[in-house]
Design a protein around this motif. Structure first.
Motif, short mmCIF file in Angstrom:
data_model
loop_
_atom_site.label_atom_id
_atom_site.label_comp_id
_atom_site.label_asym_id
_atom_site.label_seq_id
_atom_site.Cartn_x
_atom_site.Cartn_y
_atom_site.Cartn_z
N PRO A 196 0.81 -1.22 0.00
CA PRO A 196 0.00 0.00 0.00
C PRO A 196 0.84 1.28 0.00
CG PRO A 196 -0.90 -1.59 1.54
CD PRO A 196 0.39 -2.16 1.06
N LYS A 197 1.92 1.29 0.77
CA LYS A 197 2.79 2.47 0.82
C LYS A 197 3.38 2.76 -0.55
CE LYS A 197 6.67 4.46 3.41
NZ LYS A 197 7.65 4.21 4.50
N GLU A 198 3.78 1.70 -1.27
CA GLU A 198 4.35 1.87 -2.61
C GLU A 198 3.32 2.48 -3.56
OE1 GLU A 198 6.31 -0.92 -6.16
OE2 GLU A 198 5.63 -1.83 -4.27
N LEU A 199 2.09 2.02 -3.48
CA LEU A 199 1.03 2.55 -4.33
C LEU A 199 0.73 4.01 -3.98
CD1 LEU A 199 -1.24 -0.59 -4.35
CD2 LEU A 199 -0.29 0.49 -6.39
N GLY A 200 0.86 4.36 -2.70
CA GLY A 200 0.68 5.75 -2.30
C GLY A 200 1.76 6.65 -2.88
N ILE A 201 3.00 6.18 -2.86
CA ILE A 201 4.11 6.95 -3.43
C ILE A 201 3.92 7.11 -4.94
CG2 ILE A 201 6.60 6.89 -3.89
CD1 ILE A 201 6.90 5.45 -1.16
N MET A 202 3.49 6.04 -5.59
CA MET A 202 3.25 6.11 -7.04
C MET A 202 2.14 7.10 -7.37
SD MET A 202 3.52 2.00 -7.86
CE MET A 202 2.90 2.17 -9.54
N ALA A 203 1.07 7.09 -6.56
CA ALA A 203 -0.02 8.03 -6.80
C ALA A 203 0.44 9.47 -6.61
CB ALA A 203 -1.19 7.71 -5.86
N ALA A 204 1.26 9.69 -5.60
CA ALA A 204 1.77 11.04 -5.35
C ALA A 204 2.61 11.55 -6.52
CB ALA A 204 2.60 11.06 -4.07
N ALA A 205 3.23 10.60 -7.24
CA ALA A 205 4.05 10.97 -8.40
C ALA A 205 3.21 11.07 -9.67
CB ALA A 205 5.16 9.95 -8.59
N GLY A 206 1.90 10.85 -9.54
CA GLY A 206 1.02 10.99 -10.69
C GLY A 206 0.85 9.74 -11.53
N ASP A 207 1.28 8.59 -11.04
CA ASP A 207 1.17 7.34 -11.80
C ASP A 207 -0.31 7.02 -12.05
OD1 ASP A 207 2.81 4.66 -12.53
OD2 ASP A 207 0.84 4.16 -11.69
N ARG A 208 -0.69 6.87 -13.32
CA ARG A 208 -2.09 6.70 -13.67
C ARG A 208 -2.65 5.38 -13.16
NH1 ARG A 208 -3.16 8.26 -19.86
NH2 ARG A 208 -5.25 7.74 -19.14
N ASP A 209 -1.85 4.30 -13.23
CA ASP A 209 -2.33 3.00 -12.74
C ASP A 209 -2.60 3.04 -11.25
OD1 ASP A 209 -2.21 1.92 -15.28
OD2 ASP A 209 -0.21 1.05 -14.99
N ALA A 210 -1.70 3.69 -10.50
CA ALA A 210 -1.89 3.79 -9.05
C ALA A 210 -3.11 4.64 -8.72
CB ALA A 210 -0.64 4.37 -8.40
N LEU A 211 -3.28 5.74 -9.43
CA LEU A 211 -4.44 6.60 -9.19
C LEU A 211 -5.74 5.87 -9.51
CD1 LEU A 211 -3.02 9.94 -10.62
CD2 LEU A 211 -3.59 9.49 -8.22
N GLU A 212 -5.71 5.06 -10.59
CA GLU A 212 -6.90 4.28 -10.92
C GLU A 212 -7.16 3.21 -9.87
OE1 GLU A 212 -8.72 1.48 -14.53
OE2 GLU A 212 -6.72 2.36 -14.71
N PHE A 213 -6.09 2.60 -9.34
CA PHE A 213 -6.27 1.61 -8.27
C PHE A 213 -6.95 2.25 -7.07
CE2 PHE A 213 -4.88 0.18 -4.13
CZ PHE A 213 -5.37 -1.11 -4.14
N TRP A 214 -6.45 3.40 -6.63
CA TRP A 214 -7.02 4.04 -5.45
C TRP A 214 -8.45 4.51 -5.69
CZ3 TRP A 214 -5.13 2.62 -1.22
CH2 TRP A 214 -3.76 2.50 -0.98
N ASN A 215 -8.76 4.91 -6.90
CA ASN A 215 -10.13 5.29 -7.21
C ASN A 215 -11.06 4.09 -7.07
OD1 ASN A 215 -11.98 7.46 -8.38
ND2 ASN A 215 -12.31 5.80 -9.83
N ASN A 216 -10.65 2.94 -7.60
CA ASN A 216 -11.45 1.72 -7.45
C ASN A 216 -11.52 1.27 -5.99
OD1 ASN A 216 -12.04 1.50 -10.19
ND2 ASN A 216 -10.18 0.34 -10.63
#
Length: 304
Positions: A196-216
């Motif tokens: 989860p922490k890795e996905l948070g860091i990716m989302a903070a960097a604007g990673d589209r896949d991570a942002l889509e994961f968190w939206n779902n």
């Protein structure tokens, strides 16, 4: 000065704190949870940490312990901890009390986190609330008219174990497709291969896949909360636990889902907010559990 110790047993760490009656944490400590976390080794580690935090138990009047699963109604036995090995009907309070000489009480860790937030954090402004802790598993706490609701046997409020998808991934509780199987850290690792922490860091960097994961993820959280809101109509749902560090990426989708699915009459003024105490919630709530035990004992002795 009289103090109590709050202990929060987690899958990776055991956290402890010394608390005054007004909620001030005087000192805290964290030690690794034994792996695997069999009861004997874990109790040994808790006692070691308690004695390290308060040598000689000077000024300590009670100990509260939060464990990841339901306790019995009187706060003596951890009935089960589905994410720890061998934890079935473990007399945690008796074992720790016999080793330390200090009155001890045990409660569900989700309830303890809720007590902490209700005492010192985001829940202190509300009388009817629910808390979800999103971490290794998914815990919960329910407050009705200002009081923690645990049911007649002490095990109510397991919000993470409600059915989300009947044919979904098996849960150690015996359920299939529980909410925990979609929202927990274990579920995230299973579904994505990432922390989860890795996905948070990716989302903070604007990673589209991570942002889509968190939206779902937020949509699933909102759908799960829909059933809880219809049952309890709380003023607020408080989201805590380690995964809440990424709340900014999933709470908007969760709120949107709730607004779409829950009739306005069932959510007047409803709020969806982040917890305030972070890693302190569990130890603060366990300390509050200890203070409440002392208050009951004092009231009982006065009545006699």
């Amino acid at each position: 000065m009289t103090e109590v110790i709050g202990v929060d047993l987690g899958g990776t760490a055991i956290k402890l704190g010394r608390f005054t009656q007004d909620g001030k944490c005087l000192q805290s400590l964290s030690v690794p949870t034994p792996q695997p976390a069999y009861p004997d080794a874990t109790i040994d580690t808790m006692v070691y940490a308690i004695e390290k935090l308060a040598p000689g138990m000077v000024d300590i009047s009670a100990i509260g312990v939060g464990t990841p699963g339901p306790a019995d109604a009187v706060g003596r036995v951890a009935k089960i901890a589905i994410n720890l090995e061998g934890w079935i009907d473990i007399p945690v309070a008796t074992l720790i009390q016999s080793r330390t000489g200090i009155p001890t009480i045990v409660g569900n860790d989700g309830n303890c986190a809720g007590l902490g937030e209700n005492w010192l954090g985001a829940g202190r402004y509300y009388r009817n609330s629910v808390l979800l802790t999103l971490g290794t598993g998914v815990g919960g706490a329910v407050f009705i008219n200002g009081a923690l609701f645990t049911g007649h046997a002490g095990s109510a409020g397991e919000l993470g174990l409600i059915t989300f998808e009947p044919q979904g991934h098996p849960c150690k509780s015996g359920n299939n497709g529980s909410l925990e199987q979609f929202l927990s850290g274990q579920a995230i690792r299973r579904m994505t291969g990432k922390e989860p922490k890795e996905l948070g860091i990716m989302a903070a960097a604007g990673d589209r896949d991570a942002l889509e994961f968190w939206n779902n993820y937020g949509r699933n959280l909102g759908i799960g909360l829909t059933s809880i809101i219809y049952m309890l109509t709380p003023e607020v749902a408080i989201i805590g636990g380690g995964i809440s560090a990424s709340a900014r990426y999933f709470l908007p989708a969760a709120k949107q889902e709730i607004d779409r699915r829950v009739m306005a009459v069932s959510r007047p003024g409803f709020q969806l907010i982040e917890a305030e105490l972070g890693n302190q919630a569990g130890i603060a709530g366990a300390a509050k559990l200890a203070w409440e035990m002392l208050a009951r004992q004092a009231a009982k002795s006065t009545n006699y």
